[in-house]
Design an enzyme around this catalytic site. Structure first.
Site, short mmCIF file in Angstrom:
data_model
loop_
_atom_site.label_atom_id
_atom_site.label_comp_id
_atom_site.label_asym_id
_atom_site.label_seq_id
_atom_site.Cartn_x
_atom_site.Cartn_y
_atom_site.Cartn_z
N SER A 90 0.88 -1.11 0.02
CA SER A 90 0.02 -0.01 -0.12
C SER A 90 1.00 1.40 -0.02
CB SER A 90 -0.87 -0.01 1.18
OG SER A 90 -2.17 0.99 1.07
N ASP A 206 -5.49 -3.46 -3.17
CA ASP A 206 -4.37 -3.41 -1.95
C ASP A 206 -3.71 -4.55 -1.38
OD1 ASP A 206 -3.15 -2.58 0.52
OD2 ASP A 206 -4.32 -0.32 0.09
#
Length: 322
Positions: A90, A206
């Site tokens: 991320s 993600d």
């Protein structure tokens, strides 16, 4: 009578003659054995060279809290602690990619101070209605392309890997080659906030969904020591007022939960105190960086001890037996 006297004189002369000494026999010379060197005079054995450990820096996800990663990197650079591999999830993939490009914490910090929420989040109402997320992620991809001169991951100065999640099958996906900007975009695609990314024949979101602190990825890529930076502390949030807040808070909880079972695998865990910073609060950059620096300084003695302990074990393994 005269003849008798002469004979007697001759006999006496023979009796009184001194016997010649026996011949002297000389023994051949015996070679002496070479001198034996005492322990004190032996030449010292040269020390066995011990290699340095391959150190990986693993950066976890946490949106705006990721500015703390920059503070950690600055201290590691100041203390001359080597970073041989960067693995990011991320926002950790974004900060990690920027650092892996130049290995320069000053340049990284300067870039971060210029970074604003609008540089990453291209929110569109229509996208939320007919798309698969509030933001497409195109701005994030463009930002990476503008700030990193290398187009592909293989060209970075420091070996790098981003971690994403296969949305169809829930599997971890390691992105360690190919387009860098796409990899960062995919690794940072918070479900519901960003649209998923179609890449490598997969639909990616993600990486924090399955592996927000990818220590295991660093091990798989050959790391001897792992320094992991966790920014997922304190999931408490009493200011949830809209759908976006709900998604971000759910993501925050998910990140923290999978980190809880992963962080024990780090050789050194660094935990900046950024729990009070909201996931989209870009006004706290300086405070997050400072928290990262403080946490890293506290961790430096543990990092050095881990490096020396690894080298001692390695030296023992290399030492000749007997």
């Amino acid at each position: 009578m005269r003849l008798l006297s002469l004979a007697l004189a001759a006999a006496l002369a023979v009796a009184c003659r001194t016997a010649s000494p026996p011949p002297i026999v000389t023994a051949p010379p015996v070679a002496e054995p070479p001198p034996v060197a005492s322990p004190a005079t032996l030449a010292p054995t040269p020390p066995i060279p011990v290699p340095e450990p391959k150190v990986a820096l693993v950066l976890g996800g946490g949106a705006a809290r990721g500015f703390a990663h920059i503070g950690v990197i600055r201290v590691l650079e100041q203390e001359r602690i080597p970073v041989d591999l960067v693995v990011g999830t991320s926002v950790g993939s974004l900060i990690g990619a920027l650092y892996a490009s130049e290995r320069d914490s000053f340049e990284l910090e300067w870039t971060a101070f210029q970074l604003q929420q609008d540089d990453i989040f291209d929110f569109r109402i229509v996208n939320a209605v007919v798309g698969m997320g509030y933001a497409k992620g195109e701005k994030l991809e463009a930002f990476v392309k503008a700030k990193v001169k290398q187009a592909n991951i293989e060209q970075l100065r420091v070996p790098f890997a981003a971690v994403a999640t296969d949305l169809n099958w829930g599997k971890r996906v390691i992105l360690d080659r190919g387009p860098l900007a796409v990899a960062v975009r995919a690794s940072s695609a918070i479900p519901g906030v960003f649209e998923p990314v179609h890449h490598m024949g997969k639909i990616l979101v993600d990486g924090g969904v399955v592996d927000n602190l990818a220590i295991d990825v660093a091990r798989e890529k050959g790391a001897d020591l792992v320094i992991a930076v966790d920014i997922s502390e304190n999931v408490g949030n009493t200011s949830i007022t809209n759908v976006l807040d709900v998604m971000l808070q759910a993501t925050n909880i998910m990140f923290a939960e999978n980190v809880a079972r992963l962080k024990a695998g780090a050789d050194v865990l660094v935990e900046p105190k950024v729990g009070a910073v909201g996931m989209l609060d870009f006004t706290q950059k300086k405070q997050c960086m400072q928290a990262g620096m403080e946490a890293a300084r506290k961790a430096v003695p543990r990092i050095r001890a881990a490096i020396e302990a690894w080298k001692a074990r390695r030296a023992a393994a290399l030492a000749p037996r007997g």
